[in-house]
Design a protein around this motif. Sequence first.
Motif, mmCIF file in Angstrom:
data_model
loop_
_atom_site.group_PDB
_atom_site.id
_atom_site.type_symbol
_atom_site.label_atom_id
_atom_site.label_comp_id
_atom_site.label_asym_id
_atom_site.label_seq_id
_atom_site.Cartn_x
_atom_site.Cartn_y
_atom_site.Cartn_z
ATOM 1 N N SER A 193 0.708 -1.164 -0.006
ATOM 2 C CA SER A 193 0.044 0.105 0.006
ATOM 3 C C SER A 193 0.829 1.141 0.125
ATOM 4 N N CYS A 194 1.985 1.141 0.701
ATOM 5 C CA CYS A 194 3.041 2.396 0.912
ATOM 6 C C CYS A 194 3.461 2.510 -0.523
ATOM 7 N N GLY A 195 3.918 1.672 -1.338
ATOM 8 C CA GLY A 195 4.320 1.659 -2.505
ATOM 9 C C GLY A 195 3.371 2.189 -3.424
ATOM 10 N N ILE A 196 2.023 1.774 -3.471
ATOM 11 C CA ILE A 196 1.254 2.357 -4.257
ATOM 12 C C ILE A 196 0.859 3.899 -4.199
ATOM 13 N N CYS A 197 0.952 4.194 -2.747
ATOM 14 C CA CYS A 197 0.876 5.946 -2.499
ATOM 15 C C CYS A 197 2.098 6.572 -3.173
ATOM 16 N N ALA A 198 3.239 5.826 -3.194
ATOM 17 C CA ALA A 198 4.594 6.457 -3.698
ATOM 18 C C ALA A 198 4.303 6.619 -5.125
ATOM 19 N N GLY A 199 3.847 5.459 -5.876
ATOM 20 C CA GLY A 199 3.475 5.424 -7.006
ATOM 21 C C GLY A 199 2.639 6.410 -7.655
ATOM 22 N N LEU A 200 1.450 6.722 -6.652
ATOM 23 C CA LEU A 200 0.683 7.762 -7.160
ATOM 24 C C LEU A 200 1.107 9.144 -6.886
ATOM 25 N N ILE A 242 8.591 -0.429 9.214
ATOM 26 C CA ILE A 242 9.470 0.587 8.718
ATOM 27 C C ILE A 242 10.369 -0.010 7.571
ATOM 28 N N VAL A 243 10.879 -0.956 7.952
ATOM 29 C CA VAL A 243 12.111 -1.474 6.889
ATOM 30 C C VAL A 243 11.425 -1.878 5.663
ATOM 31 N N THR A 244 10.070 -2.544 5.692
ATOM 32 C CA THR A 244 9.620 -3.089 4.547
ATOM 33 C C THR A 244 8.910 -1.533 3.647
ATOM 34 N N CYS A 245 8.389 -0.738 4.513
ATOM 35 C CA CYS A 245 7.823 0.355 3.856
ATOM 36 C C CYS A 245 8.881 1.371 3.191
ATOM 37 N N THR A 246 9.808 1.354 3.813
ATOM 38 C CA THR A 246 10.689 2.510 3.376
ATOM 39 C C THR A 246 11.954 2.124 2.589
ATOM 40 N N SER A 247 11.944 0.757 2.084
ATOM 41 C CA SER A 247 13.265 0.289 1.374
ATOM 42 C C SER A 247 12.795 -0.222 -0.117
ATOM 43 N N LEU A 248 13.770 0.075 -0.968
ATOM 44 C CA LEU A 248 13.555 -0.575 -2.345
ATOM 45 C C LEU A 248 14.112 -2.039 -2.454
ATOM 46 N N HIS A 249 14.650 -2.640 -1.279
ATOM 47 C CA HIS A 249 14.761 -4.029 -1.303
ATOM 48 C C HIS A 249 13.488 -4.678 -1.329
ATOM 49 N N SER A 250 12.360 -4.176 -0.755
ATOM 50 C CA SER A 250 11.066 -4.678 -0.544
ATOM 51 C C SER A 250 10.478 -5.029 -1.891
ATOM 52 N N ALA A 255 6.482 -3.403 -5.998
ATOM 53 C CA ALA A 255 5.218 -4.106 -6.583
ATOM 54 C C ALA A 255 4.161 -2.733 -6.700
ATOM 55 N N GLY A 256 3.968 -2.286 -5.414
ATOM 56 C CA GLY A 256 3.074 -1.286 -5.072
ATOM 57 C C GLY A 256 3.374 -0.186 -5.825
ATOM 58 N N ILE A 257 4.610 0.119 -6.080
ATOM 59 C CA ILE A 257 4.907 1.661 -6.713
ATOM 60 C C ILE A 257 4.312 1.368 -8.377
ATOM 61 N N LEU A 258 4.695 0.296 -8.936
ATOM 62 C CA LEU A 258 4.430 -0.027 -10.191
ATOM 63 C C LEU A 258 2.888 0.299 -10.441
ATOM 64 N N ILE A 259 2.148 -0.442 -9.325
ATOM 65 C CA ILE A 259 0.673 -0.410 -9.523
ATOM 66 C C ILE A 259 0.101 0.934 -9.424
ATOM 67 N N GLY A 260 0.751 1.731 -8.389
ATOM 68 C CA GLY A 260 0.456 3.320 -8.374
ATOM 69 C C GLY A 260 0.744 4.003 -9.511
ATOM 70 N N GLN A 261 1.594 3.792 -10.255
ATOM 71 C CA GLN A 261 2.020 4.450 -11.393
ATOM 72 C C GLN A 261 1.195 3.938 -12.596
ATOM 73 N N GLY A 262 0.299 2.982 -12.510
ATOM 74 C CA GLY A 262 -0.703 2.596 -13.396
ATOM 75 C C GLY A 262 -0.719 1.388 -14.108
#
Length: 334
Positions: A193-200, A242-250, A255-262
């Motif tokens: 979900s955090c990734g989705i927000c970043a992607g948005l 914290i570690v999972t929501c703030t790192s690009l290792h995750s 996956a969330g970032i990509l979904i947020g980006q469309g």
Amino acid sequence: MKAVVLGSGGWGTALALVLLDNGHDVTLWSRNPAKAEELARTRENPLLKGVSLPEELHITGDLNCLRGADLVVSAPPSFAVRETGRKAAPFLKPETVVVSVSKGIERDTNLRMSQVFREAAGGRCRIAALSGPSHAEEVGLRLPTGCVAACPERETARFVQDAFMNDCFRVYTSYDIVGVELAAALKNVIALSCGICAGLGFQDNTKALLMTRAMAEITRLGEHMGGQRRTFGGLAGMGDLIVTCTSLHSRNNRAGILIGQGKSVEEAMEEVGAVVEGYYAAESVCQLAEREGVEMPICRCAYEVLYRGKRARDVVSELMGRTGKDELLGTTWL
Ligand SMILES: NC(=O)c1ccc[n+]([C@@H]2O[C@H](COP(=O)([O-])OP(=O)(O)OC[C@H]3O[C@@H](n4cnc5c(N)ncnc54)[C@H](O)[C@@H]3O)[C@@H](O)[C@H]2O)c1
């Protein structure tokens, strides 16, 4: 001590190295014999770049390696834990300690990973969970890391602590296996979900809002299921969130970032190219929350994006448009 790690992904391999560093006789088992052969030949796991696998680490695709093991680490992806437990069952002794390190909740049964393994193994072992803010890539590089070994039996938790703890891998014990495993499974949904927000295109305020309110709902479900409130503020709870929501290792975050980006969910999973546990957890967490009558608005919204095709931007508006709440809901106003 003779230790066997079941699952040669990034995490299984990193933990095998921790055990090896501690002087144990360690075997890394891969379900794919060809992969085992390749790892044994190249002495490198592509998931842990720059980390070599010493010759003393036994690598095999043969489950006979489990014979006589004192410690077994169960490290497959969550959807394969039952199958792995079933395969391991004939080789386990009642005194074998199994450490479950997979993060998830089983679909339909809604069981935690240690429960799934134990059930599949016919109850033939002592079982603990090990969890915390621990990217395999960093553990492989021996960077300082801390985890929690959880088991209601103190002796077993201490046995796991002793087996893994060293100068760069610190292990705390806890009796709260319920809280530790639920926190582990739930944070993957939030990382997505955090990734989705970043992607948005949302920024730090949104991420902090999401993580904090997510922790409130994780704690609500965790306590309802018998977990201890303090566990959710600890290493396996807030630490791992914290570690999972703030790192690009995750992978969940990516996956969330990509979904947020469309990108579609399928495209995002394919691009990440590895198991995205948060995707599976979103479904089982929502099943569990519904069954237990616990309100989990953030996980529900993630589920709707991932499984019901809802637009990410619309669910964020939905969350932001909820009626005003008291942050300390359920306590008396002083
Ligand atoms: N990677 C990390 O930093 C990390 C940290 C803590 C916990 N975990 C948890 O550990 C578990 C494993 O994660 P990972 O990162 O090592 O995964 P991974 O994707 O790197 O590897 C998974 C491994 O499991 C194998 N596998 C796939 N299907 C299987 C099956 N049906 N039976 C047995 N093995 C199968 C794959 O071949 C692969 O080697 C996950 O539940 C994850 O949430 C991972």
